[in-house]
Design an enzyme around this catalytic site. Structure first.
Site, PDB file in Angstrom:
ATOM      1  N   ARG A 527       1.055  -1.436   0.079  1.00 19.79           N
ATOM      2  CA  ARG A 527      -0.175  -0.123   0.291  1.00 19.79           C
ATOM      3  C   ARG A 527       0.422   0.939   0.098  1.00 19.79           C
ATOM      4  O   ARG A 527       2.070   0.797   0.530  1.00 19.79           O
ATOM      5  CB  ARG A 527      -0.914  -0.046   0.816  1.00 19.79           C
ATOM      6  CG  ARG A 527      -1.894  -1.200   1.428  1.00 19.79           C
ATOM      7  CD  ARG A 527      -2.986  -1.254   0.668  1.00 19.79           C
ATOM      8  NE  ARG A 527      -3.681   0.194   0.305  1.00 19.79           N
ATOM      9  CZ  ARG A 527      -4.988   0.344  -0.091  1.00 19.79           C
ATOM     10  NH1 ARG A 527      -5.364  -1.167  -0.710  1.00 19.79           N
ATOM     11  NH2 ARG A 527      -5.536   0.446   0.093  1.00 19.79           N
ATOM     12  N   VAL A 528       0.490   2.345  -0.946  1.00 19.65           N
ATOM     13  CA  VAL A 528       1.156   3.683  -0.646  1.00 19.65           C
ATOM     14  C   VAL A 528       0.268   4.393   0.604  1.00 19.65           C
ATOM     15  O   VAL A 528       1.030   6.010   0.176  1.00 19.65           O
ATOM     16  CB  VAL A 528       1.091   4.065  -2.108  1.00 19.65           C
ATOM     17  CG1 VAL A 528       2.136   3.719  -2.640  1.00 19.65           C
ATOM     18  CG2 VAL A 528       0.226   3.955  -3.014  1.00 19.65           C
ATOM     19  N   ASP A 529      -0.611   3.804   0.355  1.00 18.64           N
ATOM     20  CA  ASP A 529      -1.415   4.885   1.270  1.00 18.64           C
ATOM     21  C   ASP A 529      -1.644   4.555   2.702  1.00 18.64           C
ATOM     22  O   ASP A 529      -0.645   4.072   3.349  1.00 18.64           O
ATOM     23  CB  ASP A 529      -3.371   5.394   0.486  1.00 18.64           C
ATOM     24  CG  ASP A 529      -3.889   3.591   1.200  1.00 18.64           C
ATOM     25  OD1 ASP A 529      -2.531   2.829   1.564  1.00 18.64           O
ATOM     26  OD2 ASP A 529      -4.637   2.904   0.754  1.00 18.64           O
ATOM     27  N   ASP A 530      -2.330   5.489   4.259  1.00 17.47           N
ATOM     28  CA  ASP A 530      -2.255   5.260   5.336  1.00 17.47           C
ATOM     29  C   ASP A 530      -2.395   3.977   5.733  1.00 17.47           C
ATOM     30  O   ASP A 530      -3.747   3.744   6.132  1.00 17.47           O
ATOM     31  CB  ASP A 530      -2.742   6.356   5.851  1.00 17.47           C
ATOM     32  CG  ASP A 530      -1.655   7.114   5.325  1.00 17.47           C
ATOM     33  OD1 ASP A 530      -0.668   7.177   5.681  1.00 17.47           O
ATOM     34  OD2 ASP A 530      -1.488   8.389   5.837  1.00 17.47           O
ATOM     35  N   VAL A 531      -2.920   2.589   4.974  1.00 19.58           N
ATOM     36  CA  VAL A 531      -3.689   1.445   5.661  1.00 19.58           C
ATOM     37  C   VAL A 531      -2.222   0.153   5.569  1.00 19.58           C
ATOM     38  O   VAL A 531      -1.602   0.305   4.537  1.00 19.58           O
ATOM     39  CB  VAL A 531      -4.602   0.922   4.013  1.00 19.58           C
ATOM     40  CG1 VAL A 531      -4.797  -0.212   4.707  1.00 19.58           C
ATOM     41  CG2 VAL A 531      -5.053   2.124   4.160  1.00 19.58           C
TER      42      VAL A 531
END
Ligand code: PRX
Length: 661
Positions: A527-531
């Protein structure tokens, strides 16, 4: 260059790369022909419109709202296709579930006809309570046959169901109920998972009590299955039954007629919603619709697992996650498969449980997550090798990147180097496999999900949003719709558009990064998001942070992922306490904060580390520099990079000094 393993499934549906390529090409050039041919095996109350009306979409926010539709004009029913279709074809006596309970020796066998009868009974009860097309039902149950049966009963009536994993806390369940306003909640007295007893009915009571004051939530009917094998007796729960609200399953379902007409629904009518964590705010209800999801889950089940009628299939996922929707309830039943339905955990009572069950049922296709593979690998080969496992021919993995070491162990030890490995990349949002090998066609490389499934056109984008051609890496996006993609976020189409389509115009953004190698193979980087991907489950950092600051001692929290040898990633929380606390505080403070997260979300969101932070590294505009926190969490402070933009660079040394305190 990674070593390549030849395709192993002999006599497969797709038995060569040439065949894969020609089918893939057709799926791209002629989606109507490709999917229409596959759909011909299913029952349609009304056929779909052809030509330009078959499939419509807009992926570009500059050209209006995002919308996707497939099989326009058609009417069908997923429950009918999972059950009635097989029974009418004379396969009613075929086994659908070999249920293997948590404790050894607790088991049952269900046939397609028996399941159909039960589904009709549940549906008839729902109808008697005024639950019908377009209404919602929340399901909070363990892995017993009644769980998929309830999902199918809803589908039969056109009722939109939302399964909440029975490991989420009362607060999480309350949030999901509040977002859905279900007419009914279906639950279970209790469950035994491994050695632990969990009283699910009590959690439902707590969730409904939380919602008591909320005006818009009307009180749903609560249907409670008395699960004797949980070890919690009916008498122990009975007193908690609320008159007029709660009713025992066993008191009302058995007397219902075993026939119930299906409700024909439109191709784009919603089938279910499933909540999943995003990078911001509350979990979102991912909505899947009828026809496209049905065909996507069935087609991938058939081709990716090379399913044949003689197979015995086993997916260890819980129906509380998308894998349990697409590859326990829908894909396998749509294809008429015989499957093992497992209530327990792979290490209980021993690490040999799965392989013992593989031999017991002669399982040919086994599907699990890398975290389970790594857990079992750490327990030692002897738990595997003492069982024969000669029936296994396909081994699947899903949920997170699989490290090559675990991949090889799965292949060589579990599969005796004879079973094909399929590393399937997909998401709650995609509904079905997206990037995956086909076991009779694709040469595989450990750690790569390889090539796109039919109808899927992935691309990689650089920081500027330009496509990366050939070898390279970037943000993983999908260029055109596929039948099983999500259609919206429940009650919030704007959030759907913003989350998936606002970053890169004209593309669906997955939230993952990937690399493409010289053979065009995709390697998912995460993941590149805040997940955070904990044991294959998505946890939003924002959710954990909001749980932590919900405790009165916590002034601020910042949560980052950290690599973990078994879970893949673990949750690492930096916590600033209210003024007046000394660092480190008493140990009880840490315990309370951890308990707070478990209460707000559930045990899966338990932080592995609470790192005390008198101050957090922030830019002058007040933004937390998570990049710096990630490096501190991973013990890589020699690679902090430029920290001169921090409002107070001194906090970094203070944080490093508090490690392990
Ligand atoms: O990061 C990817 C990872 O899991 C995410 C999707 O999570 P969820 O919606 O909970 O669905 C999990 C089961 C489909 C993806 O964005 N992921 C899933 N499968 C793989 C994977 N990462 C690497 N390899 C996979 N095979």
């Amino acid at each position: 260059m990674a070593s390549t393993y030849p395709p192993l499934a002999k006599g497969a549906h797709v038995d060569s790369m040439d065949k894969y390529k020609s089918m893939y090409e057709r799926s791209m050039k002629d989606p109507e022909g490709f999917w229409g041919d596959f759909a011909a095996d299913f029952h349609w109350n009304k056929k779909w419109d052809t030509g330009d009306d078959f499939h419509k979409y807009n992926f570009d926010l500059d050209k209006g709202g995002i919308h996707v539709s497939w099989f326009n004009g058609a009417e069908t029913n997923v429950s009918y296709n999972c059950l009635d279709r097989h029974v009418k074809a004379g396969d009613g006596d075929r086994v659908c579930f070999f249920w293997e309970g948590n404790d050894e020796g607790v088991e049952s066998v269900t046939t397609y006809k028996q399941l159909l009868d039960q589904v009709c009974q549940i549906a008839n009860f729902m109808k008697s309570q005024g639950v019908g097309k377009g209404d919602e039902v929340t399901i909070y149950m363990p892995m017993i046959p009644e769980l998929p049966a309830t999902m199918l009963a809803c589908a039969r009536l056109g009722v939109v169901f939302s399964v909440v994993f029975a490991g989420f806390s009362a607060e999480s369940l309350a949030g999901r109920i509040s977002d859905s306003s279900p007419k009914m909640v279906v639950t279970c007295s209790a469950v035994k998972r491994g050695a632990k007893h969990i009283e699910l009915k009590k959690i439902v009571d707590e969730a409904l009590a939380i919602l008591d004051g909320e005006e818009q939530v009307h009180v749903p009917r609560v249907l409670v299955y008395d699960h004797k094998a949980s070890g919690v007796a009916r008498e122990a729960i009975h007193a908690s039954l609320v008159e007029g609200r709660d009713v025992w399953w066993q008191d009302v379902i058995g007397d219902q007629p075993t026939e119930c007409e299906v409700e024909w629904v439109g191709a784009e009518d919603p089938l279910f919603k499933l909540y999943t964590s995003g990078s911001t705010g509350k979990p979102k209800g991912v909505v899947h619709t009828t026809a496209g999801y049905m065909l996507g889950s069935a087609a991938t089940f058939k081709y990716v697992f090379d399913y044949k009628p003689e197979d015995v299939y086993w997916c260890t996922a819980d129906c509380g996650w998308i894998t349990g929707h697409s590859y326990v309830t829908f894909g396998p039943l749509l294809m008429g498969a015989k499957q093992v339905l497992f209530e327990g955990v792979p290490t209980y009572p021993t690490a040999g449980r799965c392989w013992e069950a593989v031999d017991k049922y002669n399982v040919t296709i086994f599907y699990t997550a890398p975290t389970a593979i790594r857990t079992l690998m750490a327990c030692g080969d002897e738990h595997v090798t003492k069982h024969k496992r000669t029936s296994l021919r396909i081994l699947g993995t899903v949920g997170e990147p699989i490290n090559p070491e675990a991949w090889r162990w799965y292949h060589e030890v579990v599969g005796n180097s004879k079973a094909a490995i399929v590393d399937t990349w997909w998401q709650t949002e995609t509904g079905a496999h997206m990037i995956t090998p086909l076991p009779g066609a694709t040469p595989v490389k450990p750690g790569s999900a390889t090539l796109p499934f039919f109808g899927v056109e992935p691309a990689l984008l650089d920081d500027k949003g330009n496509e990366v051609e050939g070898v390279g890496q970037g943000y993983l996006v999908i260029k055109r719709p596929w039948p099983s993609m999500m259609r919206t976020v429940a009650n919030d189409h704007h959030r759907f558009e913003q989350t998936y389509f606002s970053g890169y115009k004209g593309y669906f953004f997955t939230g993952d990064a990937a690399r493409r190698d010289e053979d065009g193979y995709f390697w998912i980087l995460g993941r590149v998001d805040d997940v955070i991907n904990v044991s294959g489950h998505r946890i939003g950092t924002a959710e954990v942070e909001s749980a932590l600051v919900g405790h009165h001692v916590c002034a601020e929290a910042a949560v980052v992922p950290v690599d973990h040898p078994i879970k893949g990633q673990a949750i690492y929380a930096f916590v600033t306490l209210m003024n007046g606390f000394e660092y480190p505080p008493e140990e009880s403070v840490r315990k309370e904060l951890v308990a707070q997260v478990r209460k707000a979300i559930g045990p899966i969101a338990t932080p592995d580390v609470i790192h005390w932070a008198p101050g957090l590294p922030k830019t002058r505009s007040g933004k937390i520099m998570r990049r710096v926190l990630r490096k501190i969490a991973s013990n890589e402070e020699d690679q902090l990079g430029d920290i001169s933009t921090l409002a107070d660079p001194g906090v970094v040394q203070v944080l490093i000094g508090l490690r392990g305190k």
